[in-house]
Design a protein around this motif. Sequence first.
Motif: not given
Length: 473
Positions: A27-40, A54-57, A62-63, A123-125
């Motif tokens: 959940d933390a990983l997806l939350a951190s990536l969400t702003p980037l994925l919204h743009e990319w 896109v309203t969300g993911f 995850a592997t 986690p990837l900060a």
Amino acid sequence: MSEAASSHVALAKSTRNSATPNSAKDDALLASLTPLLHEWLPRQRWFAGKDHPVTGFSLVSATEMLPLDAADDPGLLHLLLRVEQPERTAVPDDDCYQLLLGVRPSLPDSLAGALVGRVEGGPLAGRTVYDAPHDPRLAGLLLERFRRPGTLGTLRFERTAEIPSGLAPRVLDAEQSNSSLVYGDAYILKIFRRVFPGTNPDLELPLALSREGCERVPAPIAWFEAPGAEPLTLGILQPFLHGARDGWQLALAALAAGRDFLPEARALGRATAEVHTALAAALPTPALRGTQTRQLVAGMVERLEAAAKAVPALLPHAPGLRAAFEAVNDLGLRGSGWAQQRVHGDLHLGQTLRSPDGLWSLIDFEGEPARPLPERRRPAPPARDVAGMLRSFDYAARSHQPWHPEWAARCRAAYCEGYAQAGGTDPRGEPELLRAHETDKAVYEVLYEARHRPDWLPVPMAAIERLARSAAA
């Protein structure tokens, strides 16, 4: 140490795989990536929902294919991700995307074009995320994984033959709905970006053709999937036909040189018939009659009505186009039936390759990516593939100035002649069925061009006018 050797060592060290993801961490990983994925994500050629916000993911799996927290070495994260777009009412709940993300402290200049973004928290900060297939080191890792089949986290790798090591990878820069990597001019790996439950026909059909001994289609060497009751096909490794040129390029070259394309078109018809014959021998061939005929026509009419709402230029021609479909229905009501079988599903000149020795091959058996997977795996009359190729000759002729309609007409005739020579039946012998499928294809093309390439819209619209007149007459 070479890139391939580095990948092999890194692969051996990779022991932390998310077979059963930790929900809090993910959940933390997806939350951190969400702003980037919204743009990319909406900017990618293979993303299907460009017309809707896109309203969300939501994370399917995850592997961690390589550790993500190594100080200097790149990490590799495999994600299956559902994209939430409430306005896309036709999107199935099980529609999702495959992402392969590289993770580095910073990105070298050579990978700047693959940048997704820098992660702010989670986690990837502080680390940089990018599209992994563009990284030769991580692309080499994928080939190494095929050399060692088995399970890795939520992924399963299979192969049918030995695969050599040390093959340098490169991304194949082509406009397509997937991503492709070429390894040393020996293999090509197609990575499906939008994935669906069920075996992809681009794996299923070439495997069936290989069992029949058909040499017109490159046989899969390896593949990977997400296992389950209905596995998701994620990627396929096949022989790379080095030196081969696709039929579209060859047709345009012939037009530019002012010469006919008749020997090539005739040979391509023979190749298509050989593939159809092998598929009919390998897989069931239910007859098309009665209720199934009505369902086929109803689907064509439904697609026409939806396209006409999106592209008003179709409206004046809708009665004639509908007549082309109803002619098939009328024959069905009078007791006519047709053969059905598994087909290519999206056949055109760009889905064919001719080797330097003149042998034609058919590639890319996944069907029209915009259609649901169960529909793409459904048997259909061989006329569907023939109609797709006939439309492709028209596209080639229209792309050249001045337009050469007679060039396309001769190619269409030669293709059908070649098909009859190898298959025993001339597709022109069932004119109503062939015209209906060609009309259905042209309607699809109109909708596609209106959405993605408006400058090309006159090409299918010219066919729409011709087909509507023909059906009305």
